[in-house]
Design an enzyme around this catalytic site. Structure first.
Site, PDB file in Angstrom:
ATOM      1  N   ASN A  12     -18.127 -35.051  -2.612  1.00  0.00           N
ATOM      2  CA  ASN A  12     -17.668 -34.420  -1.375  1.00  0.00           C
ATOM      3  C   ASN A  12     -17.276 -32.996  -1.755  1.00  0.00           C
ATOM      4  O   ASN A  12     -16.210 -32.777  -2.316  1.00  0.00           O
ATOM      5  CB  ASN A  12     -16.457 -35.198  -0.820  1.00  0.00           C
ATOM      6  CG  ASN A  12     -15.802 -34.473   0.346  1.00  0.00           C
ATOM      7  OD1 ASN A  12     -16.360 -33.528   0.903  1.00  0.00           O
ATOM      8  ND2 ASN A  12     -14.612 -34.920   0.726  1.00  0.00           N
ATOM      9  N   LYS A  14     -16.429 -30.621   0.034  1.00  0.00           N
ATOM     10  CA  LYS A  14     -15.461 -29.979   0.941  1.00  0.00           C
ATOM     11  C   LYS A  14     -15.961 -28.571   1.281  1.00  0.00           C
ATOM     12  O   LYS A  14     -17.171 -28.349   1.303  1.00  0.00           O
ATOM     13  CB  LYS A  14     -14.058 -30.004   0.330  1.00  0.00           C
ATOM     14  CG  LYS A  14     -13.668 -31.417  -0.121  1.00  0.00           C
ATOM     15  CD  LYS A  14     -12.228 -31.614  -0.410  1.00  0.00           C
ATOM     16  CE  LYS A  14     -12.004 -33.068  -0.812  1.00  0.00           C
ATOM     17  NZ  LYS A  14     -10.607 -33.387  -1.002  1.00  0.00           N
ATOM     18  N   HIS A  99     -12.426 -38.614   7.056  1.00  0.00           N
ATOM     19  CA  HIS A  99     -11.733 -38.161   5.847  1.00  0.00           C
ATOM     20  C   HIS A  99     -10.288 -37.802   6.208  1.00  0.00           C
ATOM     21  O   HIS A  99     -10.029 -37.294   7.296  1.00  0.00           O
ATOM     22  CB  HIS A  99     -12.467 -36.954   5.251  1.00  0.00           C
ATOM     23  CG  HIS A  99     -11.945 -36.597   3.894  1.00  0.00           C
ATOM     24  ND1 HIS A  99     -10.794 -35.869   3.728  1.00  0.00           N
ATOM     25  CD2 HIS A  99     -12.389 -36.913   2.655  1.00  0.00           C
ATOM     26  CE1 HIS A  99     -10.559 -35.741   2.423  1.00  0.00           C
ATOM     27  NE2 HIS A  99     -11.505 -36.369   1.750  1.00  0.00           N
ATOM     28  N   GLU A 101      -8.486 -35.432   5.452  1.00  0.00           N
ATOM     29  CA  GLU A 101      -8.266 -34.025   5.842  1.00  0.00           C
ATOM     30  C   GLU A 101      -8.643 -33.817   7.307  1.00  0.00           C
ATOM     31  O   GLU A 101      -8.038 -32.992   7.997  1.00  0.00           O
ATOM     32  CB  GLU A 101      -9.056 -33.102   4.896  1.00  0.00           C
ATOM     33  CG  GLU A 101      -8.377 -33.041   3.520  1.00  0.00           C
ATOM     34  CD  GLU A 101      -9.301 -32.775   2.350  1.00  0.00           C
ATOM     35  OE1 GLU A 101     -10.425 -32.299   2.548  1.00  0.00           O
ATOM     36  OE2 GLU A 101      -8.881 -33.066   1.212  1.00  0.00           O
ATOM     37  N   GLU A 171      -9.336 -43.991   0.172  1.00  0.00           N
ATOM     38  CA  GLU A 171      -8.822 -42.756  -0.422  1.00  0.00           C
ATOM     39  C   GLU A 171      -7.345 -42.610  -0.083  1.00  0.00           C
ATOM     40  O   GLU A 171      -7.000 -42.083   0.987  1.00  0.00           O
ATOM     41  CB  GLU A 171      -9.588 -41.546   0.125  1.00  0.00           C
ATOM     42  CG  GLU A 171     -11.063 -41.555  -0.171  1.00  0.00           C
ATOM     43  CD  GLU A 171     -11.634 -40.145  -0.207  1.00  0.00           C
ATOM     44  OE1 GLU A 171     -12.241 -39.793  -1.225  1.00  0.00           O
ATOM     45  OE2 GLU A 171     -11.454 -39.394   0.771  1.00  0.00           O
ATOM     46  N   GLY A 177      -6.849 -34.755  -4.497  1.00  0.00           N
ATOM     47  CA  GLY A 177      -6.653 -33.380  -4.945  1.00  0.00           C
ATOM     48  C   GLY A 177      -5.318 -33.154  -5.633  1.00  0.00           C
ATOM     49  O   GLY A 177      -4.916 -32.028  -5.893  1.00  0.00           O
ATOM     50  N   SER A 216      -8.843 -38.048  -6.866  1.00  0.00           N
ATOM     51  CA  SER A 216      -8.676 -37.615  -8.256  1.00  0.00           C
ATOM     52  C   SER A 216      -9.464 -38.463  -9.254  1.00  0.00           C
ATOM     53  O   SER A 216      -8.982 -38.731 -10.353  1.00  0.00           O
ATOM     54  CB  SER A 216      -7.192 -37.559  -8.641  1.00  0.00           C
ATOM     55  OG  SER A 216      -6.509 -36.612  -7.832  1.00  0.00           O
TER      56      SER A 216
HETATM   57  P1  PGA Z   1     -10.519 -35.379  -5.049  1.00  0.00           P
HETATM   58  O1  PGA Z   1     -10.996 -35.586  -3.514  1.00  0.00           O
HETATM   59  O2  PGA Z   1     -11.506 -36.115  -5.916  1.00  0.00           O
HETATM   60  O3  PGA Z   1     -10.561 -33.893  -5.257  1.00  0.00           O
HETATM   61  O4  PGA Z   1      -9.148 -35.950  -5.147  1.00  0.00           O
HETATM   62  C1  PGA Z   1     -11.561 -36.790  -3.076  1.00  0.00           C
HETATM   63  C2  PGA Z   1     -11.874 -36.679  -1.609  1.00  0.00           C
HETATM   64  O5  PGA Z   1     -11.086 -36.078  -0.862  1.00  0.00           O
HETATM   65  O6  PGA Z   1     -12.914 -37.187  -1.144  1.00  0.00           O
END
Ligand code: PGA
Length: 260
Positions: A12, A14, A99, A101, A171, A177, A216
């Site tokens: 992903n 982003k 997601h 976010e 998640e 993140g 992460s």
């Molecule tokens: P990350 O993000 O691996 O940077 O923690 C995962 C995601 O949001 O899909």
């Protein structure tokens, strides 16, 4: 010996990328992925403007591509939105929906996520439905209630056949993140819970649906996570922007299947 499901690792990106950097990354990932066994699927979900680039560079190879969101509408006067069918025209296979976010910054409700899942399926895309709890919710003992509500809203909108066509990504919001990963045991517990929810809808779907862990995931923690019974791969944010890290995570999926 435990039954082995296929593995799936999806990046992903982003809101990251530039044409020149993407080219290097996509070519390296594509080349590296060629060496992977067939049972490991690989995908990258890119920002929409880069779909043609992903299509041009990945077409015919092992790596599928997709988008990070789709509109809840099929078409119409919805300025700024991108329809699932538009992504499909550029060969996309996947659409991330729900997601955290999007849920947090765009106030997407569980109901809206269910509608987006339907739009993705109608366009022939595989929706990657994200669910997850915040730290406050986990500490309050609310994890199962929250992810249960999120997944149930989607399952209620789908037929058993369509249920078998989705991917689910657990998640935990507190792990995205942040460098904090859920322990493999914490993640497995929620994955088993999600598998049971899927089974309540359709046993066949529960067997088929890939349950990804995200938050992460890095080369050094991926194998342990992927070795868990109900963890079928990962949704990878930050580490998907570095080809060596992303490919190492794909290799972890191979190693995890070897020892399981
Ligand atoms: P990350 O993000 O691996 O940077 O923690 C995962 C995601 O949001 O899909």
């Amino acid at each position: 010996m435990a039954k082995q499901r296929a593995k799936l690792v999806v990046g992903n990106w982003k809101m990251h990328g530039r044409l020149a950097d993407n080219k290097v990354l996509l070519q390296a990932v594509s080349q590296g992925a060629d060496a992977l066994p067939e049972y490991v699927g690989v995908g990258v979900c890119v920002p929409c403007p880069y779909l043609p680039q992903a299509q041009a560079l990945l077409n015919g190879g092992r790596v599928a591509w997709g988008v990070q969101d789709v509109s809840a509408h099929a078409q119409g006067a919805f300025t700024g939105e991108v329809a699932a069918a538009m992504a499909a025209e550029f060969g996309a296979s996947y659409a991330i929906v729900g997601h955290s976010e999007r849920r947090a910054y765009h106030l997407e409700s569980a109901e809206l996520v269910a509608t987006k899942t339907q739009r993705a399926l109608e366009a022939g895309l595989t929706p990657i439905v994200c669910v997850g709890e915040t730290l406050v919710q986990r500490e309050a003992g609310d994890t199962e209630r929250v992810v249960g509500m999120q997944i149930d809203e989607v399952l209620a909108a789908l037929s058993p056949d369509d249920t078998a066509r989705i991917v689910v990504a657990y998640e935990p919001v507190w792990a995205i993140g942040t460098g904090k990963t859920a322990s493999a045991e914490q993640a497995q517990a929620v994955h088993a819970f999600l598998r049971a929810r899927l089974a309540a809808k359709s046993e066949a779907a529960a067997e088929r649906v890939a349950l990804l862990y995200g938050g992460s995931v890095k080369p050094d923690n991926a194998e342990h996570l992927f070795r868990q019974q109900d963890i079928d791969g990962g949704l990878i944010g930050g580490a998907s922007l570095k080809h060596l890290d992303f490919l190492a995570i794909c290799q972890a999926a191979v190693a995890a299947n070897a020892v399981r």
